[in-house]
Design a protein around this motif. Structure first.
Motif, PDB file in Angstrom:
ATOM      1  N   UNK A   8       0.834  -1.220   0.000  1.00 22.26           N
ATOM      2  CA  UNK A   8       0.000   0.000   0.000  1.00 22.26           C
ATOM      3  C   UNK A   8       0.862   1.261   0.000  1.00 22.26           C
ATOM      4  N   UNK A   9       0.376   2.265  -0.727  1.00 17.68           N
ATOM      5  CA  UNK A   9       1.101   3.537  -0.749  1.00 17.68           C
ATOM      6  C   UNK A   9       0.381   4.600   0.076  1.00 17.68           C
ATOM      7  N   UNK A  10      -0.585   4.143   0.870  1.00 24.43           N
ATOM      8  CA  UNK A  10      -1.318   5.022   1.787  1.00 24.43           C
ATOM      9  C   UNK A  10      -0.312   5.769   2.687  1.00 24.43           C
ATOM     10  N   UNK A  11       0.770   5.037   3.086  1.00 28.79           N
ATOM     11  CA  UNK A  11       1.709   5.611   4.056  1.00 28.79           C
ATOM     12  C   UNK A  11       2.807   6.463   3.401  1.00 28.79           C
ATOM     13  N   UNK A  27     -10.661  -1.305  10.210  1.00 29.16           N
ATOM     14  CA  UNK A  27     -11.143  -1.354   8.824  1.00 29.16           C
ATOM     15  C   UNK A  27     -10.012  -1.112   7.821  1.00 29.16           C
ATOM     16  N   UNK A  28     -10.065  -1.806   6.665  1.00 28.33           N
ATOM     17  CA  UNK A  28      -9.119  -1.521   5.589  1.00 28.33           C
ATOM     18  C   UNK A  28      -9.643  -0.335   4.781  1.00 28.33           C
ATOM     19  N   UNK A  29      -8.731   0.502   4.310  1.00 28.71           N
ATOM     20  CA  UNK A  29      -9.111   1.682   3.526  1.00 28.71           C
ATOM     21  C   UNK A  29      -9.346   1.260   2.075  1.00 28.71           C
ATOM     22  N   UNK A  30     -10.595   1.324   1.601  1.00 29.91           N
ATOM     23  CA  UNK A  30     -10.883   0.817   0.253  1.00 29.91           C
ATOM     24  C   UNK A  30     -10.056   1.476  -0.842  1.00 29.91           C
ATOM     25  N   UNK A  31      -9.751   2.750  -0.708  1.00 26.82           N
ATOM     26  CA  UNK A  31      -9.011   3.452  -1.756  1.00 26.82           C
ATOM     27  C   UNK A  31      -7.582   2.910  -1.903  1.00 26.82           C
ATOM     28  N   UNK A  32      -6.988   2.489  -0.795  1.00 24.74           N
ATOM     29  CA  UNK A  32      -5.565   2.145  -0.815  1.00 24.74           C
ATOM     30  C   UNK A  32      -5.247   0.697  -0.460  1.00 24.74           C
ATOM     31  N   UNK A  33      -6.144   0.030   0.249  1.00 24.16           N
ATOM     32  CA  UNK A  33      -5.733  -1.245   0.855  1.00 24.16           C
ATOM     33  C   UNK A  33      -6.420  -2.471   0.257  1.00 24.16           C
ATOM     34  N   UNK A  34      -6.922  -2.330  -0.973  1.00 22.38           N
ATOM     35  CA  UNK A  34      -7.473  -3.514  -1.647  1.00 22.38           C
ATOM     36  C   UNK A  34      -6.412  -4.593  -1.815  1.00 22.38           C
ATOM     37  N   UNK A  35      -5.138  -4.257  -2.127  1.00 22.59           N
ATOM     38  CA  UNK A  35      -4.142  -5.332  -2.233  1.00 22.59           C
ATOM     39  C   UNK A  35      -3.996  -6.137  -0.936  1.00 22.59           C
ATOM     40  N   UNK A  36      -4.121  -5.485   0.215  1.00 19.48           N
ATOM     41  CA  UNK A  36      -4.039  -6.219   1.484  1.00 19.48           C
ATOM     42  C   UNK A  36      -5.212  -7.186   1.616  1.00 19.48           C
ATOM     43  N   UNK A  37      -6.379  -6.739   1.152  1.00 22.75           N
ATOM     44  CA  UNK A  37      -7.564  -7.589   1.198  1.00 22.75           C
ATOM     45  C   UNK A  37      -7.333  -8.831   0.336  1.00 22.75           C
ATOM     46  N   UNK A  38      -6.737  -8.631  -0.820  1.00 23.85           N
ATOM     47  CA  UNK A  38      -6.417  -9.740  -1.730  1.00 23.85           C
ATOM     48  C   UNK A  38      -5.414 -10.696  -1.065  1.00 23.85           C
ATOM     49  N   UNK A  39      -4.357 -10.116  -0.500  1.00 19.84           N
ATOM     50  CA  UNK A  39      -3.304 -10.896   0.165  1.00 19.84           C
ATOM     51  C   UNK A  39      -3.874 -11.673   1.356  1.00 19.84           C
ATOM     52  N   UNK A  40      -4.690 -11.004   2.149  1.00 22.48           N
ATOM     53  CA  UNK A  40      -5.225 -11.649   3.355  1.00 22.48           C
ATOM     54  C   UNK A  40      -6.223 -12.743   2.998  1.00 22.48           C
ATOM     55  N   UNK A  41      -6.917 -12.585   1.873  1.00 20.69           N
ATOM     56  CA  UNK A  41      -7.808 -13.653   1.425  1.00 20.69           C
ATOM     57  C   UNK A  41      -7.026 -14.854   0.910  1.00 20.69           C
ATOM     58  N   UNK A  42      -5.901 -14.615   0.251  1.00 17.94           N
ATOM     59  CA  UNK A  42      -5.041 -15.734  -0.163  1.00 17.94           C
ATOM     60  C   UNK A  42      -4.522 -16.481   1.062  1.00 17.94           C
ATOM     61  N   UNK A  43      -4.159 -15.703   2.068  1.00 18.31           N
ATOM     62  CA  UNK A  43      -3.693 -16.311   3.319  1.00 18.31           C
ATOM     63  C   UNK A  43      -4.806 -17.167   3.934  1.00 18.31           C
ATOM     64  N   UNK A  44      -6.014 -16.617   3.951  1.00 18.56           N
ATOM     65  CA  UNK A  44      -7.161 -17.359   4.502  1.00 18.56           C
ATOM     66  C   UNK A  44      -7.395 -18.642   3.706  1.00 18.56           C
ATOM     67  N   UNK A  45      -7.246 -18.570   2.386  1.00 14.78           N
ATOM     68  CA  UNK A  45      -7.398 -19.777   1.560  1.00 14.78           C
ATOM     69  C   UNK A  45      -6.411 -20.847   2.018  1.00 14.78           C
ATOM     70  N   UNK A  46      -5.157 -20.449   2.141  1.00 14.44           N
ATOM     71  CA  UNK A  46      -4.123 -21.423   2.511  1.00 14.44           C
ATOM     72  C   UNK A  46      -4.385 -22.025   3.892  1.00 14.44           C
TER      73      UNK A  46
END
Ligand code: FES
Ligand SMILES: [Fe+2]
Length: 420
Positions: free
Chosen positions: A210-213, A357-376
């Motif tokens: 994320x480039x939010x920071x 909460x994840x910031x929708x504008x910036x943190x969609x990649x984290x949501x993707x990553x965390x869902x992959x983690x949940x899958x595993x």
């Protein structure tokens, strides 16, 4: 306070992650701090996923690489015909560890115990004195080292300890096609450094995604990688991508001090591609260099980070002096990131507050990553893992970001200032 440690393999544990982005939460703090999560990840992620275990050019004929895949140890060879292979780091006689660390070998992997020798393809070559009293059932052809899947992709070396996991190219989705123009398999390592960071490996990856920071943690980086110049770079596959186009460089040119690779197309020649391949490698691909950060979890709150700077093959003048500004720049940026992720680790460890909460504008990649983690964590086998899809290239820009794979602004590529 969130004190109970969840069952990480229970789908209910991941309800906040599975929620749509705009109502999702980040991970439970224990995901970053608990031994139970560390052990679950070792078994369900690092012993099953395609894990980056090095840079492809580390695997040379005559060199034996030793790497961890979760609790497993593997050795990697490159045969004289160029083929890279992996094996469990255990002798077929009585199971002894073949090598402790990377080492040179003269064409044979020798067990230190009773000196059984194996060829680079893993086959058993010698077994001293064993035949002095022959055994009828002894079959050297069936006593080769146990193979483990190892493959190279671009500049990277990957391994996977589970035969059920889909092939690497499937895991990577469209990344192979998307990055083909760089011809990354030809780029070579210039400098490599190992660091130990007091933070969970996921915090380092998520921070990269994320480039939010950016503005607050990296005031200098923000000058060459402006928030306004970030776009999505997301196709299907087990990765989270973003791009800066153009690489700005209007106030400082550390990133751009070296000449770009000569064969890049209009978009690649002026862009930075930032790709976190799940689970453990972070790629920053610039027109003139690549910065790779590979993560090895050591403990819930400790990670080894191996950083490598690569240069394209048509830059024979990549002397230490020529590379220094680029390297210094990355070290500065990385130190800023290390400082903030260590602070995250401390807050999560001591505060253990519920996930926010994840910031929708910036943190969609984290949501993707965390869902992959949940899958595993929740799947009994990765054979059927459904790798996430990519952006619809025809969709209009929306508030999650801007249009996918943007055409860069018109720039005169005949000028050396083209990417400045
Ligand atoms: S355990 Fe390796 S040769 Fe005996
Ligand atoms: Fe950062």
């Amino acid at each position: 306070m969130t004190n109970t440690t969840p069952d990480w393999t229970d789908p209910d544990t991941w309800a906040g992650t599975r929620a749509p982005l705009t109502s999702s939460t980040g991970l439970h703090p224990g995901a970053y701090t608990s031994e139970s999560m560390f052990e679950a990840e070792q078994a369900r992620v690092f012993e099953r996923a395609w894990v980056c275990v090095g840079i492809a050019d580390e695997a040379t004929t005559g060199r034996l690489l030793v790497r961890d895949l979760g609790s497993r140890s593997i050795v990697i060879t490159r045969d004289t015909d160029g083929v890279v292979r992996g094996f469990l780091n255990s002798c077929r006689h009585r199971g002894t560890e073949l090598a402790e660390t990377d080492c040179d070998i003269a064409g044979t992997i020798r067990c230190p115990y009773h000196r059984w020798g194996y060829r680079l393809d893993g086959s058993l070559m010698s077994h001293p004195f064993f035949d002095e009293v022959p055994r009828d059932d002894f079959d050297a052809d069936r006593l080769g080292l146990v193979p483990v899947r190892v493959e190279t992709w671009g500049v990277l070396l990957f391994a996977c300890a589970d035969d059920d996991t889909p092939p690497l190219l499937e895991w990577l989705g469209d990344l192979d096609e998307r990055m083909a123009g760089y011809r990354l398999d030809e780029w070579t390592s210039h400098t490599s450094t190992e660091l130990e960071i007091d933070a969970n490996w996921k915090l380092i990856s998520e921070n990269f995604q994320e480039y939010y920071h950016l503005t607050w943690v990296h005031p200098e980086l923000a000058k060459v990688s402006r928030v306004a110049d970030h776009y999505r770079y997301q196709g299907d596959g087990a990765y989270c991508g973003q791009t800066t186009t153009p690489v700005s460089g209007d106030e400082r040119d550390d990133w751009l001090a070296m000449p770009p690779a000569g064969w890049l197309d209009e978009s690649d020649a002026v862009s930075g591609r930032f790709v976190a391949i799940f689970p453990n490698v972070l790629l920053s691909v610039l027109p003139n260099h690549v910065w790779v950060m590979r993560l090895d979890p050591l403990a819930p709150g400790r990670t080894k980070e191996t950083c490598t700077l690569l240069v394209p093959p048509d830059n024979p003048d990549a002397t230490a002096e020529a590379v220094a500004p680029t390297l210094d720049f990355w070290i500065d940026v990385n130190n800023e990131d290390i400082d903030i992720v260590q602070r995250s680790q401390r807050g999560l460890t001591r505060g253990a507050v519920p996930a926010g909460p994840l910031a929708p504008r910036f943190e969609e990649p984290l949501h993707r990553f965390q869902n992959l983690l949940a899958d595993c964590l929740t799947l009994d086998s990765l054979a059927g893992i459904e790798l996430p899809g990519g952006d619809d290239p025809t969709a209009p820009a929306d508030r999650l970001g801007t249009g996918p794979n943007p055409t860069p602004p018109t720039i005169d590529l005949t000028s050396q200032d083209a990417i400045a």
